[in-house]
Design an enzyme around this catalytic site. Structure first.
Site, PDB file in Angstrom:
ATOM      1  N   SER A 133       0.806  -1.233   0.000  1.00  0.00           N
ATOM      2  CA  SER A 133       0.000   0.000   0.000  1.00  0.00           C
ATOM      3  C   SER A 133       0.838   1.282   0.000  1.00  0.00           C
ATOM      4  O   SER A 133       1.665   1.448  -0.877  1.00  0.00           O
ATOM      5  CB  SER A 133      -1.082  -0.006   1.071  1.00  0.00           C
ATOM      6  OG  SER A 133      -1.920  -1.128   0.826  1.00  0.00           O
ATOM      7  N   HIS A 150       1.821  15.035   4.334  1.00  0.00           N
ATOM      8  CA  HIS A 150       1.515  16.354   3.761  1.00  0.00           C
ATOM      9  C   HIS A 150       1.644  17.365   4.895  1.00  0.00           C
ATOM     10  O   HIS A 150       0.995  17.196   5.935  1.00  0.00           O
ATOM     11  CB  HIS A 150       0.078  16.422   3.229  1.00  0.00           C
ATOM     12  CG  HIS A 150      -0.253  15.378   2.206  1.00  0.00           C
ATOM     13  ND1 HIS A 150       0.224  15.413   0.914  1.00  0.00           N
ATOM     14  CD2 HIS A 150      -1.007  14.260   2.278  1.00  0.00           C
ATOM     15  CE1 HIS A 150      -0.241  14.366   0.241  1.00  0.00           C
ATOM     16  NE2 HIS A 150      -0.991  13.650   1.049  1.00  0.00           N
ATOM     17  N   CYS A 182      -0.380  -3.356   4.572  1.00  0.00           N
ATOM     18  CA  CYS A 182      -1.185  -4.569   4.434  1.00  0.00           C
ATOM     19  C   CYS A 182      -0.424  -5.801   4.881  1.00  0.00           C
ATOM     20  O   CYS A 182       0.800  -5.826   4.897  1.00  0.00           O
ATOM     21  CB  CYS A 182      -1.630  -4.732   2.992  1.00  0.00           C
ATOM     22  SG  CYS A 182      -2.904  -3.538   2.596  1.00  0.00           S
TER      23      CYS A 182
END
Lengths: 130, 130
Positions: free
Chosen positions: B78, B83, B98
């Site tokens: 994944s 940010h 995952c």
């Protein structure tokens, strides 16, 4: 790869009551169309960004062996990601868009049209709630 | 850029009661260290992946003007994304890993050590619950 991009500071200001960075939609698609072509995934990601009225900066795609694909597009307003596990009929979609002029639900509707999942689960999470 | 990578199919099988693709940690860091150097963000992302016992595939970084940075690392399990909005003392972190052999909380603890946020909000979301 490192690039510099101008970013406007547009925080969501909902009815002047709640301020937050953006909306993160967590979508689980089940039993939808299997899209394993990297070019098609890239096209879908870019179109989804446009539906959300966001600005795409860069796309990264990985095709897995024997199946499955990952695609992430960086936005000037966060990111949109797809991860698929065709062997389990499952596709995970993240739509994290920032600012008042973002339309994440329009991107979600576009993804639904493309993947045609039989079952969809959605969570909406407000990010950066001030 | 399109690459092909082998991916094992390791679904989490929690106590043989609940099966799901993985854990997605949604972390909100407030008033932490401002890290605007793309090379440093890349190093932090790669180290976080190793803490989570995942495999990094590709890193994309964008530095915004006048401030803020985005960094996403694709994993064979994944993605991890950062940010930041220094003007609001806010950094959004996503750790979506995952498989049974992933340790997303170890990556989170590593991020905390790097960013030293004064306030942290965490949501844990199970993705792809069968």
């Amino acid at each position: 790869m490192v690039k510099k991009t101008k970013r406007s500071n547009r925080w969501v200001n909902k009815n002047k009551k709640q301020r937050y960075a953006g909306i993160h939609l967590i979508a689980e698609f089940w039993s939808g169309r299997i899209i394993e072509n990297p070019k098609e995934i890239k096209k879908i990601l870019i179109r989804a960004v446009k539906k959300a009225k966001n600005i795409p900066l860069e796309v990264a795609i990985h095709k897995f062996s024997p199946q499955g694909i990952t695609g992430v597009v960086l936005l000037s307003e966060s990111h949109i990601a797809i991860h698929s596990w065709p062997e389990l009929n499952y596709t995970a979609i993240d739509i994290f868009t920032c600012g008042e002029k973002a339309y994440p639900y329009q991107a979600l509707e576009y993804f639904k049209k493309q993947f045609k999942p039989k079952k969809v689960e959605i969570k909406e999470i407000k990010r950066g709630v001030l």
